[in-house]
Structures are given as C-alpha cells and as structure tokens.
Design a protein around this motif. Structure first.
Motif, PDB file in Angstrom:
ATOM      1  N   GLY A   1     -36.893 -42.389  35.949  1.00 58.63           N
ATOM      2  CA  GLY A   1     -37.646 -41.156  36.200  1.00 58.63           C
ATOM      3  C   GLY A   1     -39.010 -41.242  35.543  1.00 58.63           C
ATOM      4  O   GLY A   1     -39.197 -41.951  34.563  1.00 58.63           O
ATOM      5  N   SER A   2     -39.962 -40.495  36.084  1.00 58.40           N
ATOM      6  CA  SER A   2     -41.291 -40.428  35.470  1.00 58.40           C
ATOM      7  C   SER A   2     -41.600 -38.955  35.229  1.00 58.40           C
ATOM      8  O   SER A   2     -41.287 -38.119  36.078  1.00 58.40           O
ATOM      9  CB  SER A   2     -42.311 -41.032  36.421  1.00 58.40           C
ATOM     10  OG  SER A   2     -43.603 -40.626  36.042  1.00 58.40           O
ATOM     11  N   PRO A   3     -42.209 -38.615  34.069  1.00 60.99           N
ATOM     12  CA  PRO A   3     -42.506 -37.191  33.826  1.00 60.99           C
ATOM     13  C   PRO A   3     -43.358 -36.610  34.951  1.00 60.99           C
ATOM     14  O   PRO A   3     -43.201 -35.460  35.328  1.00 60.99           O
ATOM     15  CB  PRO A   3     -43.284 -37.204  32.522  1.00 60.99           C
ATOM     16  CG  PRO A   3     -43.052 -38.514  31.901  1.00 60.99           C
ATOM     17  CD  PRO A   3     -42.670 -39.468  32.987  1.00 60.99           C
ATOM     18  N   CYS A   4     -44.299 -37.404  35.499  1.00 63.64           N
ATOM     19  CA  CYS A   4     -45.108 -36.944  36.629  1.00 63.64           C
ATOM     20  C   CYS A   4     -45.863 -38.144  37.161  1.00 63.64           C
ATOM     21  O   CYS A   4     -46.465 -38.899  36.402  1.00 63.64           O
ATOM     22  CB  CYS A   4     -46.085 -35.864  36.172  1.00 63.64           C
ATOM     23  SG  CYS A   4     -47.095 -35.244  37.521  1.00 63.64           S
ATOM     24  N   LEU A   5     -45.811 -38.346  38.479  1.00 62.00           N
ATOM     25  CA  LEU A   5     -46.554 -39.466  39.058  1.00 62.00           C
ATOM     26  C   LEU A   5     -47.993 -39.065  39.339  1.00 62.00           C
ATOM     27  O   LEU A   5     -48.822 -39.887  39.721  1.00 62.00           O
ATOM     28  CB  LEU A   5     -45.865 -39.966  40.338  1.00 62.00           C
ATOM     29  CG  LEU A   5     -44.497 -40.642  40.141  1.00 62.00           C
ATOM     30  CD1 LEU A   5     -43.843 -40.917  41.492  1.00 62.00           C
ATOM     31  CD2 LEU A   5     -44.612 -41.936  39.347  1.00 62.00           C
ATOM     32  N   GLY A   6     -48.281 -37.768  39.196  1.00 63.41           N
ATOM     33  CA  GLY A   6     -49.655 -37.281  39.357  1.00 63.41           C
ATOM     34  C   GLY A   6     -50.142 -37.266  40.794  1.00 63.41           C
ATOM     35  O   GLY A   6     -51.344 -37.222  41.050  1.00 63.41           O
TER      36      GLY A   6
ATOM     37  N   LYS B   1     -43.016 -31.869  16.527  1.00 59.56           N
ATOM     38  CA  LYS B   1     -43.888 -31.858  17.697  1.00 59.56           C
ATOM     39  C   LYS B   1     -43.091 -31.839  19.002  1.00 59.56           C
ATOM     40  O   LYS B   1     -42.080 -32.536  19.115  1.00 59.56           O
ATOM     41  CB  LYS B   1     -44.753 -33.118  17.697  1.00 59.56           C
ATOM     42  CG  LYS B   1     -45.740 -33.170  16.555  1.00 59.56           C
ATOM     43  CD  LYS B   1     -46.634 -34.373  16.654  1.00 59.56           C
ATOM     44  CE  LYS B   1     -46.073 -35.576  15.940  1.00 59.56           C
ATOM     45  NZ  LYS B   1     -46.187 -35.549  14.499  1.00 59.56           N
ATOM     46  N   ALA B   2     -43.578 -31.050  19.975  1.00 58.92           N
ATOM     47  CA  ALA B   2     -42.968 -31.055  21.301  1.00 58.92           C
ATOM     48  C   ALA B   2     -44.049 -31.107  22.363  1.00 58.92           C
ATOM     49  O   ALA B   2     -45.149 -30.591  22.172  1.00 58.92           O
ATOM     50  CB  ALA B   2     -42.111 -29.814  21.493  1.00 58.92           C
ATOM     51  N   VAL B   3     -43.722 -31.750  23.488  1.00 61.31           N
ATOM     52  CA  VAL B   3     -44.625 -31.781  24.634  1.00 61.31           C
ATOM     53  C   VAL B   3     -43.903 -31.114  25.791  1.00 61.31           C
ATOM     54  O   VAL B   3     -42.760 -31.455  26.089  1.00 61.31           O
ATOM     55  CB  VAL B   3     -44.971 -33.243  25.014  1.00 61.31           C
ATOM     56  CG1 VAL B   3     -45.765 -33.282  26.313  1.00 61.31           C
ATOM     57  CG2 VAL B   3     -45.751 -33.922  23.906  1.00 61.31           C
ATOM     58  N   CYS B   4     -44.552 -30.132  26.449  1.00 59.84           N
ATOM     59  CA  CYS B   4     -43.939 -29.489  27.606  1.00 59.84           C
ATOM     60  C   CYS B   4     -44.852 -29.696  28.806  1.00 59.84           C
ATOM     61  O   CYS B   4     -45.839 -28.973  28.962  1.00 59.84           O
ATOM     62  CB  CYS B   4     -43.721 -27.998  27.374  1.00 59.84           C
ATOM     63  SG  CYS B   4     -42.621 -27.663  26.024  1.00 59.84           S
ATOM     64  N   GLY B   5     -44.536 -30.649  29.630  1.00 59.97           N
ATOM     65  CA  GLY B   5     -45.332 -30.915  30.825  1.00 59.97           C
ATOM     66  C   GLY B   5     -45.387 -32.387  31.134  1.00 59.97           C
ATOM     67  O   GLY B   5     -45.601 -33.198  30.227  1.00 59.97           O
ATOM     68  N   GLY B   6     -45.166 -32.727  32.407  1.00 59.48           N
ATOM     69  CA  GLY B   6     -45.185 -34.120  32.832  1.00 59.48           C
ATOM     70  C   GLY B   6     -46.557 -34.739  32.679  1.00 59.48           C
ATOM     71  O   GLY B   6     -46.705 -35.829  32.105  1.00 59.48           O
ATOM     72  N   THR B   7     -47.598 -34.024  33.183  1.00 62.49           N
ATOM     73  CA  THR B   7     -48.956 -34.551  33.094  1.00 62.49           C
ATOM     74  C   THR B   7     -49.360 -34.688  31.624  1.00 62.49           C
ATOM     75  O   THR B   7     -50.007 -35.658  31.232  1.00 62.49           O
ATOM     76  CB  THR B   7     -49.936 -33.599  33.818  1.00 62.49           C
ATOM     77  OG1 THR B   7     -49.361 -33.259  35.065  1.00 62.49           O
ATOM     78  CG2 THR B   7     -51.273 -34.238  34.039  1.00 62.49           C
ATOM     79  N   THR B   8     -48.961 -33.710  30.818  1.00 61.22           N
ATOM     80  CA  THR B   8     -49.290 -33.729  29.388  1.00 61.22           C
ATOM     81  C   THR B   8     -48.661 -34.944  28.708  1.00 61.22           C
ATOM     82  O   THR B   8     -49.309 -35.627  27.906  1.00 61.22           O
ATOM     83  CB  THR B   8     -48.796 -32.438  28.710  1.00 61.22           C
ATOM     84  OG1 THR B   8     -49.034 -31.351  29.590  1.00 61.22           O
ATOM     85  CG2 THR B   8     -49.488 -32.208  27.399  1.00 61.22           C
ATOM     86  N   ALA B   9     -47.404 -35.230  29.042  1.00 57.10           N
ATOM     87  CA  ALA B   9     -46.718 -36.382  28.451  1.00 57.10           C
ATOM     88  C   ALA B   9     -47.442 -37.664  28.839  1.00 57.10           C
ATOM     89  O   ALA B   9     -47.662 -38.546  27.997  1.00 57.10           O
ATOM     90  CB  ALA B   9     -45.266 -36.428  28.912  1.00 57.10           C
ATOM     91  N   ASN B  10     -47.846 -37.752  30.117  1.00 56.44           N
ATOM     92  CA  ASN B  10     -48.575 -38.948  30.577  1.00 56.44           C
ATOM     93  C   ASN B  10     -49.908 -39.099  29.852  1.00 56.44           C
ATOM     94  O   ASN B  10     -50.312 -40.208  29.503  1.00 56.44           O
ATOM     95  CB  ASN B  10     -48.838 -38.868  32.081  1.00 56.44           C
ATOM     96  CG  ASN B  10     -47.570 -39.133  32.870  1.00 56.44           C
ATOM     97  OD1 ASN B  10     -46.602 -39.679  32.339  1.00 56.44           O
ATOM     98  ND2 ASN B  10     -47.556 -38.741  34.122  1.00 56.44           N
ATOM     99  N   LEU B  11     -50.567 -37.957  29.648  1.00 55.99           N
ATOM    100  CA  LEU B  11     -51.868 -37.953  28.960  1.00 55.99           C
ATOM    101  C   LEU B  11     -51.728 -38.540  27.551  1.00 55.99           C
ATOM    102  O   LEU B  11     -52.484 -39.415  27.137  1.00 55.99           O
ATOM    103  CB  LEU B  11     -52.357 -36.504  28.912  1.00 55.99           C
ATOM    104  CG  LEU B  11     -53.672 -36.092  28.269  1.00 55.99           C
ATOM    105  CD1 LEU B  11     -54.053 -34.730  28.860  1.00 55.99           C
ATOM    106  CD2 LEU B  11     -53.587 -35.962  26.770  1.00 55.99           C
TER     107      LEU B  11
END
Lengths: 87, 385
Positions: free
Chosen positions: A41-46, B258-268
C-alpha cells in the motif's frame, strides 16, 4: 524474471472511490503468482490531485504503469500483460 | 507544571450505586483546578445523594467565592446532622490548586491526605476551624506549596478502614497501611499516572478485605504534579510548497510524541527527510485506511476520513479498533497537543460525485480542538501553514 510491484493507493479519494475492495489482491495475488508479484500500500500516489476535475480514482500502480478506476480484475489483467510482454 | 488528577471508586458490596462522590473542574485560563471528594452518610442511593449534593455545591461555592476556606465554612455550618446517629450527613476533602504548585486543602471528617515528595511522607501544618453551629464539627485547613514530582492522595474511610475487624487487621488498613501501599507502588513505578495509582490503591484495599468484598464505599483520589506530555500532529501539506522542508524538519525535531495524518503529508515528510513509509495493507478494517509506519514517528494515518472518525469517537466516547481509534488513544495520552495544519486543498476531495461527503480539514480540526479542550481538558494549539 523481474519482480512485479503492485502499489495500491490508500489516499482519501482512492479509498472512498473503492480502494477498500482492492485488499482482495492480498489474497488472490500470492495464490496465483507466489512471490513473483508483491502487493503493498502507499499512503497516497498523488494522482487524484493532478487532473482533479477528471479524477479516475482509485489508482493502482503496477510497476510504473498506472491503472485508473482500478478493480481487482483490471489490476490482474495488467499483471498478466506485463508478464506476457516480459516473456 | 501539569496537574494530573484522577479518582477511582468501588461501591459497597451489594449496593447498586456509589456512596462517595468526586467532582473536579479545571480553569485553564487561570491555571487553576478545584476538586472535591465527599463521603455520604451510610451507603447506596441515600449516601450518593448526600455526597453528590455536598461536593457539587462545594465546587459551585468555591467557584463563586474564589476562596475555598469561606466556601467550606458555609458547608460546615449548614450541613445537617443525622437525628439518630448524631453525625454529619457527609464528610469531604476539597482542594484548590494551581499550575505553580500553590494549594489550599480543606478536610472535614475524611481521612487526612498524604503528601509525598521523593518517596517521603511530608507532614504539613494545619489550622483547625470549628463550626459555629455544630461544636463537634471541625475543619482542617492546609496551605502548601507543591513541587514537581509531588503527589497528594485523598481517600474515603473505605480505604483506611478496609479489612476492619478481620483476623489480621483488626483496626483495618489505617493510614499506615495506605502509606505502605502507595510507597510500594511508587518504588516499582515512580512515574505512575494518577489514574493507575488510584486504581491500584482501590484494588489493594479490596484485596485486604478477607472476602475481597467492599464493606464500605472505597474512593482514592490522586494528584500528581509533573511535566506535561506534549504531542504534535502534522496534517495536510503547507500552502507554499517551498516551505515543505522547513515544516518537515520542525516537525521531526519536536521532542514529544509525533503523528502524521494524511497520505500526501506522509509522502512529503518521507521525501524531505528520506524516511521510507511502509504500509502492509493488512489491517484495513472496513471503513478506514490502515496505519502506515515511519521510523521516528509514533503514528501515521490517512487524513480527512480518519480525523472525522476520531472526532466522532471523541464525541461518543466509543473508541473503535481502527486507525482513528489509535489516533484517539494518541490524543488522550497527551496533555498539550499542537496541530500543524496545512492549508493546501486537494480539489479531488470536493468532487460532488464522491460517495462520502468530505469536510474541509480546517473545520475538522476546529471541531476536534473544541472537543479536546471542553470535554477532555487538554491544552490545544493550532498552527496553520
């Protein structure tokens, strides 16, 4: 043969657009292909934010190929396609 | 300093309600906390009503009078006496303290509280005030200065008189027994929370009873002065992408949880700091995406859906076994919470054809802040990026 990586997007848009059903791949793929194909899984592929007006979530990437409006069947077809090409 | 306070109670055997009553209220702006523990005469519903009346009225008086001694004197002079047994309808312990460690304590009829510093029992000075209307009724007034690491233990006589009349403890646990229990717990777990310590005191009192049944209502109230547990939550990408790196580093260098909530945020964060994100897909539990893992970060979840669900859990107090449940546990395990909220929107979330209505991140965080402050007495800061 090169390993095939299947990456399922778990971002918000993909998830609500049917990404949940794609975790069936976790059962089907190992049964069918053993360890030749890896599912993760990927958190988001964007991908949904790029062309947001015409977003085709859920998205899955099979290696570098994007499968839009992904279903289990579409993903399996893409895996088959890449395996045939490889041969 | 942060004041960690909690109370655990056990009702008398065969009764269906508690005969002791505990209330507390924080005043975050003044950094003040007022708490009252009252023990009603007898047990069951009658005692519950007496204790509840005494403690809630006392709390209101302290609030209105702003002086705990005056408030307690009003109660001392007006609480009725039981006609048959000639004793007070209820007894109480009240504490009014602040973040700086200034505390005023008033006791009437309850066992004397314990003040513990570095595993030693301190014996504070007190004044005695006798009621103008009932000469047999006295109030003990303490004015003390607490330091970081100090603990106060209040209890109803159900603790000190546990096992009364038994073969081994004819006079019950007494104050000495309570001291033994508390010091033993503190020596094995010096940083134990007030919640856990109060639970263990009540449990030990029950174990002391020959048949493990409470012969009176048992209550233990613990106060602990400690450093606040701080946590930081990063949700949503910043409005200016050029600042991604600065925010990612600020987040990662934070000392607390620390926590991250968000797919884009985690990727960032993964991109800026070179930390890979792992997700094994296995834990999808129906309605929410599963948790991801990143080294050095305590919790990584999806954004909007998880935050919305977490708000729902905070409202209903029913915590599910999914990513939102984990987020709620993370929040409740903190005293001071900071949200770093990225203002960038993902247009795809607002497509009206999506099967689920998706809220704007800022609004969810606003709602969550209010819930955490009002209902769970947390200190919450929100920073928009």
């Amino acid at each position: 043969m090169k390993e095939i990586n299947v990456n399922v997007c778990l971002g918000t848009t993909c998830f609500v657009m049917g990404g949940t059903n794609l975790n069936e791949l976790l059962e089907i793929v190992p049964k069918k292909y053993g360890d030749k194909v890896k599912v993760s899984g990927s958190p988001c592929l964007g991908l949904c934010s790029i062309n947001w007006e015409y977003s085709k979530a859920p998205y899955v990437k099979v290696n570098n190929e994007v499968v839009a409006e992904a279903t289990v069947e579409k993903v399996l077809n893409e895996i088959e396609r890449q395996m045939t090409n490889e041969q | 300093m942060f004041i960690d306070i909690d109370c655990t109670q056990e009702k008398k055997y065969n009764q269906n309600t508690y005969g002791d009553y505990f209330v507390s209220k924080r005043y975050p702006e003044a950094g003040r906390l007022v708490a009252v523990l009252s023990d009603g005469l007898g047990s069951g519903i009658k005692a519950n009503i007496l204790a509840c009346m005494t403690s809630t009225m006392l709390l209101k008086f302290v609030e209105a009078e702003s002086d705990i001694q005056k408030a307690c004197e009003i109660i001392l002079n007006s609480l009725p006496v039981c006609k048959i047994r000639k004793i007070s309808y209820s007894t109480f312990s009240a504490i009014d303290c602040d973040d700086e460690g200034n505390a005023k304590i008033v006791e009437e009829g309850n066992p004397q509280f314990l003040w513990i510093r570095n595993n030693q029992i301190l014996e504070p000075q007190y004044r005695i005030i006798t009621s103008k209307t009932f000469s047999n009724r006295h109030m003990h007034i303490y004015k003390i200065k607490l330091e970081k690491g100090d603990r106060l233990i209040f209890c109803s006589d159900g603790v000190t008189q546990a096992a009364l009349g038994s073969k081994d403890l004819r006079l019950g646990l007494k104050r000495e027994g309570l001291i033994d229990i508390v010091l033993k717990e503190l020596s094995t777990e010096p940083n134990i929370s007030s919640r856990e310590l109060s639970r263990r005191i009540v449990k030990s009192a029950l174990i002391a009873e020959p048949d493990h049944k409470a012969k009176d209502d048992i209550s233990a109230l613990c106060v602990y002065y400690r450093d606040p547990r701080e946590s930081l939550i990063f949700t949503g990408p910043p409005y200016h992408q050029a600042k991604d790196s600065i925010y990612a580093h600020t987040f990662f260098n934070f000392q607390g949880k620390k926590a991250v909530c968000g797919g884009t945020t985690a990727n960032l964060i993964s991109r800026e700091l070179g930390i890979p994100v792992r997700n094994d897909l296995h834990q999808i539990s129906g309605k929410l995406p599963s948790i991801s893992h990143m080294e050095g970060i305590d919790l990584v979840t999806e954004g909007i859906l998880t935050l919305t669900k977490a708000c729902e859990y905070l409202e209903t107090e029913e915590i599910g076994k999914d990513a939102a449940g984990e987020l709620v546990k993370f929040l409740l395990d903190s005293d001071c919470i900071t949200f770093m909220v990225g203002a960038k929107l993902n247009q795809a979330h607002y497509d009206p054809t999506l099967p689920v209505e998706i809220e704007i991140r800022k609004n969810i965080i606003k709602k969550m802040k209010k819930l955490l402050e009002d209902k769970y007495i947390k200190k919450v800061t929100v920073q928009y990026m």
